[in-house]
Design a protein around this motif. Structure first.
Motif, PDB file in Angstrom:
ATOM      1  N   UNK A 194       0.825  -1.211   0.000  1.00  0.00           N
ATOM      2  CA  UNK A 194       0.000   0.000   0.000  1.00  0.00           C
ATOM      3  C   UNK A 194       0.860   1.261   0.000  1.00  0.00           C
ATOM      4  N   UNK A 195       1.976   1.224   0.724  1.00  0.00           N
ATOM      5  CA  UNK A 195       2.844   2.404   0.749  1.00  0.00           C
ATOM      6  C   UNK A 195       3.445   2.667  -0.627  1.00  0.00           C
ATOM      7  N   UNK A 196       3.825   1.612  -1.342  1.00  0.00           N
ATOM      8  CA  UNK A 196       4.372   1.789  -2.685  1.00  0.00           C
ATOM      9  C   UNK A 196       3.312   2.334  -3.635  1.00  0.00           C
ATOM     10  N   UNK A 197       2.087   1.848  -3.490  1.00  0.00           N
ATOM     11  CA  UNK A 197       0.992   2.312  -4.339  1.00  0.00           C
ATOM     12  C   UNK A 197       0.770   3.817  -4.166  1.00  0.00           C
ATOM     13  N   UNK A 198       0.697   4.267  -2.911  1.00  0.00           N
ATOM     14  CA  UNK A 198       0.479   5.698  -2.687  1.00  0.00           C
ATOM     15  C   UNK A 198       1.714   6.509  -3.039  1.00  0.00           C
ATOM     16  N   UNK A 199       2.891   5.921  -2.891  1.00  0.00           N
ATOM     17  CA  UNK A 199       4.110   6.617  -3.298  1.00  0.00           C
ATOM     18  C   UNK A 199       4.129   6.878  -4.796  1.00  0.00           C
ATOM     19  N   UNK A 200       3.744   5.884  -5.572  1.00  0.00           N
ATOM     20  CA  UNK A 200       3.662   6.047  -7.028  1.00  0.00           C
ATOM     21  C   UNK A 200       2.599   7.081  -7.382  1.00  0.00           C
ATOM     22  N   UNK A 201       1.476   7.038  -6.683  1.00  0.00           N
ATOM     23  CA  UNK A 201       0.393   7.994  -6.937  1.00  0.00           C
ATOM     24  C   UNK A 201       0.876   9.423  -6.674  1.00  0.00           C
ATOM     25  N   UNK A 202       1.609   9.634  -5.590  1.00  0.00           N
ATOM     26  CA  UNK A 202       2.124  10.967  -5.273  1.00  0.00           C
ATOM     27  C   UNK A 202       3.145  11.408  -6.317  1.00  0.00           C
ATOM     28  N   UNK A 203       4.004  10.496  -6.765  1.00  0.00           N
ATOM     29  CA  UNK A 203       4.972  10.839  -7.808  1.00  0.00           C
ATOM     30  C   UNK A 203       4.250  11.274  -9.077  1.00  0.00           C
ATOM     31  N   UNK A 204       3.182  10.561  -9.423  1.00  0.00           N
ATOM     32  CA  UNK A 204       2.399  10.926 -10.614  1.00  0.00           C
ATOM     33  C   UNK A 204       1.795  12.307 -10.445  1.00  0.00           C
ATOM     34  N   UNK A 205       1.273  12.595  -9.260  1.00  0.00           N
ATOM     35  CA  UNK A 205       0.714  13.924  -8.984  1.00  0.00           C
ATOM     36  C   UNK A 205       1.755  15.007  -9.202  1.00  0.00           C
ATOM     37  N   UNK A 206       2.920  14.804  -8.606  1.00  0.00           N
ATOM     38  CA  UNK A 206       3.961  15.833  -8.694  1.00  0.00           C
ATOM     39  C   UNK A 206       4.427  16.034 -10.129  1.00  0.00           C
ATOM     40  N   UNK A 207       4.554  14.945 -10.877  1.00  0.00           N
ATOM     41  CA  UNK A 207       4.949  15.069 -12.279  1.00  0.00           C
ATOM     42  C   UNK A 207       3.905  15.843 -13.068  1.00  0.00           C
ATOM     43  N   UNK A 208       2.640  15.531 -12.802  1.00  0.00           N
ATOM     44  CA  UNK A 208       1.560  16.225 -13.512  1.00  0.00           C
ATOM     45  C   UNK A 208       1.548  17.713 -13.178  1.00  0.00           C
ATOM     46  N   UNK A 209       1.659  18.053 -11.887  1.00  0.00           N
ATOM     47  CA  UNK A 209       1.625  19.457 -11.483  1.00  0.00           C
ATOM     48  C   UNK A 209       2.844  20.207 -11.999  1.00  0.00           C
ATOM     49  N   UNK A 210       3.996  19.540 -12.030  1.00  0.00           N
ATOM     50  CA  UNK A 210       5.194  20.187 -12.575  1.00  0.00           C
ATOM     51  C   UNK A 210       5.034  20.457 -14.070  1.00  0.00           C
ATOM     52  N   UNK A 211       4.412  19.511 -14.767  1.00  0.00           N
ATOM     53  CA  UNK A 211       4.176  19.705 -16.199  1.00  0.00           C
ATOM     54  C   UNK A 211       3.216  20.859 -16.429  1.00  0.00           C
ATOM     55  N   UNK A 212       2.174  20.937 -15.608  1.00  0.00           N
ATOM     56  CA  UNK A 212       1.217  22.032 -15.725  1.00  0.00           C
ATOM     57  C   UNK A 212       1.892  23.376 -15.496  1.00  0.00           C
ATOM     58  N   UNK A 213       2.771  23.446 -14.479  1.00  0.00           N
ATOM     59  CA  UNK A 213       3.481  24.687 -14.192  1.00  0.00           C
ATOM     60  C   UNK A 213       4.417  25.056 -15.352  1.00  0.00           C
ATOM     61  N   UNK A 214       5.090  24.048 -15.903  1.00  0.00           N
ATOM     62  CA  UNK A 214       6.031  24.305 -16.994  1.00  0.00           C
ATOM     63  C   UNK A 214       5.323  24.816 -18.243  1.00  0.00           C
ATOM     64  N   UNK A 215       4.166  24.213 -18.533  1.00  0.00           N
ATOM     65  CA  UNK A 215       3.426  24.605 -19.717  1.00  0.00           C
ATOM     66  C   UNK A 215       2.552  25.833 -19.505  1.00  0.00           C
ATOM     67  N   UNK A 216       2.412  26.229 -18.226  1.00  0.00           N
ATOM     68  CA  UNK A 216       1.666  27.444 -17.924  1.00  0.00           C
ATOM     69  C   UNK A 216       0.167  27.309 -18.026  1.00  0.00           C
ATOM     70  N   UNK A 217      -0.366  26.087 -17.832  1.00  0.00           N
ATOM     71  CA  UNK A 217      -1.821  25.894 -17.891  1.00  0.00           C
ATOM     72  C   UNK A 217      -2.498  26.499 -16.658  1.00  0.00           C
TER      73      UNK A 217
END
Length: 217
Positions: A194-217
């Motif tokens: 379960x910890x690995x599952x939520x860790x991957x989920x958080x990594x996906x969140x951060x990647x998505x938010x970083x992409x949004x910030x980079x692209x300026x959405x």
């Protein structure tokens, strides 16, 4: 040191550097401690299996598995809450870090499992992953029924004042292997799965938010 004192001492490690333990710092959290309790529990359980029976060991073994499970649940709750807040959660329940500290000031496994279930539903996970799996839930419910307060595996007498009572008033013959094996699997699933599952989920969140910030959405 005389011979009698030497017999009471633990064997010294083979190398001097192995005498040193390191703890504390940013890497120490509930999940790290849960892993330590799990390792101690498993080491003792394997010793009991190989060299038992030894009726003084089962309750301390169960306590260490139980405490590992408790700490893993608390870590998972905090992680799920952070992920929900990162996604913009603004529901009725206050899941801020300060409120979580108050809510997690408990040893009750059922309350912690219920809390994790609520927080998993706040995340953008597949429906089957928005609740603790049925087999694990069954084991968590059983563990809560055996030790709801975190005292029963630690003490011979539980409760306070007039409410004090023996933790185990009647002698029982218990298939300890079956009990501890199920808790062993549950503790590993929470700590590693379960910890690995939520860790991957958080990594996906951060990647998505970083992409949004980079692209300026």
């Amino acid at each position: 040191m005389d011979e009698a004192e030497d017999r009471l001492s633990l064997p010294r490690p083979r190398w001097a550097h192995a005498e040193i333990a390191v703890w504390g710092g940013a890497s120490e959290d509930d999940l790290a401690l849960a892993g330590g309790y799990l390792r101690v529990a498993e080491t003792a359980a394997r010793y009991w299996i190989a060299r038992g029976p030894d009726d003084l060991m089962p309750l301390p073994i169960l306590y260490n598995y139980r405490h590992s499970i408790e700490l893993s649940l608390k870590w998972l709750i905090r992680k799920a809450a952070r992920c929900a807040l990162r996604e913009g959660y603004a529901g009725e329940e206050d899941i801020s870090p300060g409120q979580l500290d108050k809510r997690l000031h408990t040893h009750n496994i059922k309350k912690l499992a219920d809390c994790l279930n609520r927080y998993l539903t706040l995340l953008d996970l597949p429906e089957v992953e928005q609740r603790i799996d049925p087999e694990s839930w069954q084991q968590l419910t059983w563990l809560d029924s055996e030790d709801a307060t975190g005292e029963a595996y630690r003490y011979a007498v539980v409760g306070h004042g007039a409410g004090q009572a023996p933790a185990r008033p009647d002698q029982q013959n218990v298939n300890f292997y079956e009990q501890v094996n199920e808790l062993h699997k549950l503790a590993h699933l929470l700590h590693g799965g379960y910890s690995a599952q939520l860790g991957v989920y958080e990594d996906w969140q951060n990647e998505y938010l970083n992409a949004v910030d980079t692209l300026g959405y």
